[in-house]
Design a protein around this motif. Structure first.
Motif, mmCIF file in Angstrom:
data_model
loop_
_atom_site.group_PDB
_atom_site.id
_atom_site.type_symbol
_atom_site.label_atom_id
_atom_site.label_comp_id
_atom_site.label_asym_id
_atom_site.label_seq_id
_atom_site.Cartn_x
_atom_site.Cartn_y
_atom_site.Cartn_z
ATOM 1 N N ASP A 174 -3.015 0.709 0.658
ATOM 2 C CA ASP A 174 -2.311 -0.421 0.067
ATOM 3 C C ASP A 174 -3.192 -1.092 -0.999
ATOM 4 O OD1 ASP A 174 -0.572 -2.452 -0.418
ATOM 5 O OD2 ASP A 174 -1.015 -3.567 1.421
ATOM 6 N N ALA A 271 -7.438 6.238 -1.772
ATOM 7 C CA ALA A 271 -6.133 5.803 -1.273
ATOM 8 C C ALA A 271 -5.290 6.959 -0.757
ATOM 9 C CB ALA A 271 -5.385 5.062 -2.372
ATOM 10 N N LEU A 273 -5.089 9.600 1.605
ATOM 11 C CA LEU A 273 -5.524 10.317 2.806
ATOM 12 C C LEU A 273 -4.335 11.061 3.385
ATOM 13 C CD1 LEU A 273 -7.840 7.669 4.458
ATOM 14 C CD2 LEU A 273 -8.540 9.827 3.408
ATOM 15 N N ASP B 56 1.569 11.214 1.421
ATOM 16 C CA ASP B 56 0.250 10.892 1.966
ATOM 17 C C ASP B 56 0.115 9.369 2.040
ATOM 18 O OD1 ASP B 56 -0.299 10.041 -0.576
ATOM 19 O OD2 ASP B 56 -1.711 11.654 -1.074
ATOM 20 N N SER B 57 -1.078 8.909 2.375
ATOM 21 C CA SER B 57 -1.227 7.473 2.622
ATOM 22 C C SER B 57 -1.016 6.641 1.359
ATOM 23 C CB SER B 57 -2.602 7.187 3.218
ATOM 24 O OG SER B 57 -3.615 7.410 2.254
ATOM 25 N N SER B 58 -1.256 7.263 0.154
ATOM 26 C CA SER B 58 -1.066 6.499 -1.081
ATOM 27 C C SER B 58 0.411 6.152 -1.278
ATOM 28 C CB SER B 58 -1.609 7.284 -2.285
ATOM 29 O OG SER B 58 -0.860 8.462 -2.457
ATOM 30 N N LEU B 60 2.382 5.401 1.115
ATOM 31 C CA LEU B 60 2.598 4.200 1.936
ATOM 32 C C LEU B 60 2.117 2.961 1.180
ATOM 33 C CD1 LEU B 60 1.194 5.684 5.274
ATOM 34 C CD2 LEU B 60 3.599 5.564 4.583
ATOM 35 N N GLY B 61 0.927 3.105 0.509
ATOM 36 C CA GLY B 61 0.387 2.007 -0.286
ATOM 37 C C GLY B 61 1.328 1.636 -1.421
ATOM 38 N N MET B 62 1.925 2.642 -2.061
ATOM 39 C CA MET B 62 2.832 2.375 -3.195
ATOM 40 C C MET B 62 4.075 1.637 -2.718
ATOM 41 S SD MET B 62 2.698 5.774 -5.573
ATOM 42 C CE MET B 62 1.801 7.027 -4.728
#
Lengths: 398, 102
Positions: A174, A271, A273, B56-58, B60-62
């Motif tokens: 995030d 970011a 992963l 991927d986790s990015s 989720l961040g986006m």
């Protein structure tokens, strides 16, 4: 003896009466009848007297001739009882000794069995204690202060760690994406700066051109324009410096942009992963929770069963120990048998003493009395009572 | 185009479709999809993942950045048509508490 005599006389009597009647019929003589009647009366009297004499003789002399013991038989009986006395005298003491040995063997075995059962109880208790200790080791207090198996706590903690890891991953991504977005904004601003720098460069170039034109115009003006020519040169120098500065700024901003792009890539890597590992870990954890739950249930059930088994063992041992008290019954039986054997020896001695009696009736009566006494002692019935009590496992008896 | 946008006729619902892998390479493209006046005015955002293969986790961040940028509260952004792996990822990251996952 008397009855035998009478029995032998009765046929003679019958024959006599028949002859008297026949003689009377044939002779038809009254004298015959009178004579016969007198003869019969005398015979009847005589018979009764004989009978009475026999009877009184029998009562007065009971031991004589027929009632008296045959000397030979008497000797044999005395010898038989002497031998019997000898035989029992030889057999009864070893028998009593054997009974004593049996008693001590039973006592010894009983003691050892008691010891081993006590040991069994002790070991069973130790085993139970060990199991209890295992439970204590496996049980822990959870957050709610309630007891739970350590597996449950372990899985809960593992789930918590995994949850923390996932949250951290999401948080990093995030923030990383937010930073990347801001860098993209900066790159946009830098691109705008390049455009501005182009404008500045255009202005500097124009200023240089203007300064050049001004110098040319100043030269054409001759001496009047000399001072203006100096100013124009200064302006041109400034313009050139401005272009040079512009170029340096452009270069630095370009470098910054490149650096920013590199940083953006690095932030992107941080970011980005892969979530597969977290997913695999989650799957593994879920499986582990299921498996540990099974183990946990199995352990709980096993511990309960172990506790039940320990109790059952102790109950069985208690019953066995109770049953071992047959020793008392055995001792009682032993004592009975010993008493009976001793009394048997006494009886044979009494019987032997009675042999001094020469009269068969008295002797038999003495024997009978001895037997009667023995029957009244009822050792057999007493033994039966003791045996029945033991089979019922009547604790009160002991 | 890996990211496609479509408004309803009344401009109230913006659908953002993502094709292929949803990762950091789509950072700018995805941001452009919501970082504009039209998107700000839309009442509802739908992220369609029918054609999304992996995330991927990015990603989720986006999604979280989009939510923050649009000042949308929990559940006002829908994520639809996820495959099973993507759904699992949303599940372990508790995204169903922040987005309406259908």
């Amino acid at each position: 003896m008397r009855k035998t005599v009478i029995k032998k006389i009765w046929p003679v009597w019958g024959l006599t009466v028949l002859l008297v009647i026949l003689g009377g019929v044939f002779t038809q003589d009254n004298m015959w009848w009178i004579f016969s009647a007198m003869l019969l009366a005398v015979s009847v009297v005589w018979t009764f007297m004989l009978n009475k004499a026999l009877k009184s003789h029998a009562e007065d002399n009971p031991g004589t001739k027929n009632n008296s013991f045959n000397t030979d038989i008497h000797t044999q009986v005395v010898e038989y009882f002497e031998n019997l006395s000898k035989a029992t005298g030889q057999e009864i003491p070893p028998l009593l000794e054997s009974m004593e040995q049996l008693n001590s063997v039973v006592l010894d075995a009983n003691m050892k069995l008691q010891q081993s059962f006590n040991g069994l109880t002790e070991n069973s208790e130790q085993q139970s204690q060990l199991t209890h200790n295992i439970i204590e080791q496996l049980r822990v207090e959870d957050e709610n202060k309630s007891n739970t198996l350590i597996f449950d706590k372990f899985t809960a903690e593992t789930a918590q760690v995994l949850g923390g890891y996932v949250d951290l991953t999401v948080n990093v991504s995030d923030k990383g994406v937010e930073a990347a977005n801001k860098m993209q904004d900066m790159i946009g601003h830098m691109d705008a700066m390049f455009s501005l720098l182009e404008d500045v460069k255009y202005i500097a170039d124009q200023t240089g051109m203007l300064a050049l034109n001004a110098s040319i115009e100043a030269a054409r003006a001759g001496d009047f324009g000399r001072g203006f020519s100096v100013v124009a040169n200064e302006v041109r120098t400034l313009a050139e410096r401005s272009v040079s500065l512009n170029a340096q700024i452009h270069e630095n901003v370009t470098l910054s942009r490149e650096t920013l792009n590199e940083t953006n890539k690095i932030v992107g890597q941080i970011a980005s992963l892969k979530m597969n590992e977290a997913l695999d870990a989650k799957d593994n954890l879920d499986n582990m929770i299921v498996e540990l739950d099974k183990v946990s249930h199995f352990v709980s059930e096993s511990l309960d069963r172990s506790s039940d088994i320990t109790q059952a063992i102790q109950s069985d041992v208690a019953q066995a120990v109770m049953a071992l008290q047959y020793e008392d019954v055995a001792s009682q039986l032993n004592a009975h048998v010993k008493a009976w054997l001793a009394s048997l020896g006494g009886d044979i001695y009494s019987a032997q003493s009675a042999l001094s009696q020469n009269d068969a009736t008295v002797l038999l009566r003495a024997f009978n009395e001895i037997l009667q006494k023995q029957i009244q002692n009822k050792p057999a019935s007493r033994r039966a009572v003791a045996m029945a009590s033991m089979e019922q496992g009547d604790v009160d008896l002991f | 185009m890996n990211v496609e946008t479509q408004f309803t006729q009344d401009n109230k619902v913006l659908t953002i479709s993502i094709n292929g892998d949803f990762n950091f390479l789509l950072l700018n493209e995805f941001r452009k999809a919501y970082n504009n006046d039209e998107a700000d005015k839309a009442e509802k955002i739908v992220v369609d993942m029918r054609k999304t293969e992996t995330i991927d986790s990015s990603a989720l961040g986006m999604l979280l950045n989009m939510q923050r940028h649009l000042k949308k509260s929990n559940g006002e952004i829908s994520i639809v048509n996820c495959n099973s792996v993507v759904e699992k990822i949303f599940n372990i990251t508790h995204f169903e508490k922040k987005f309406s996952i259908e």
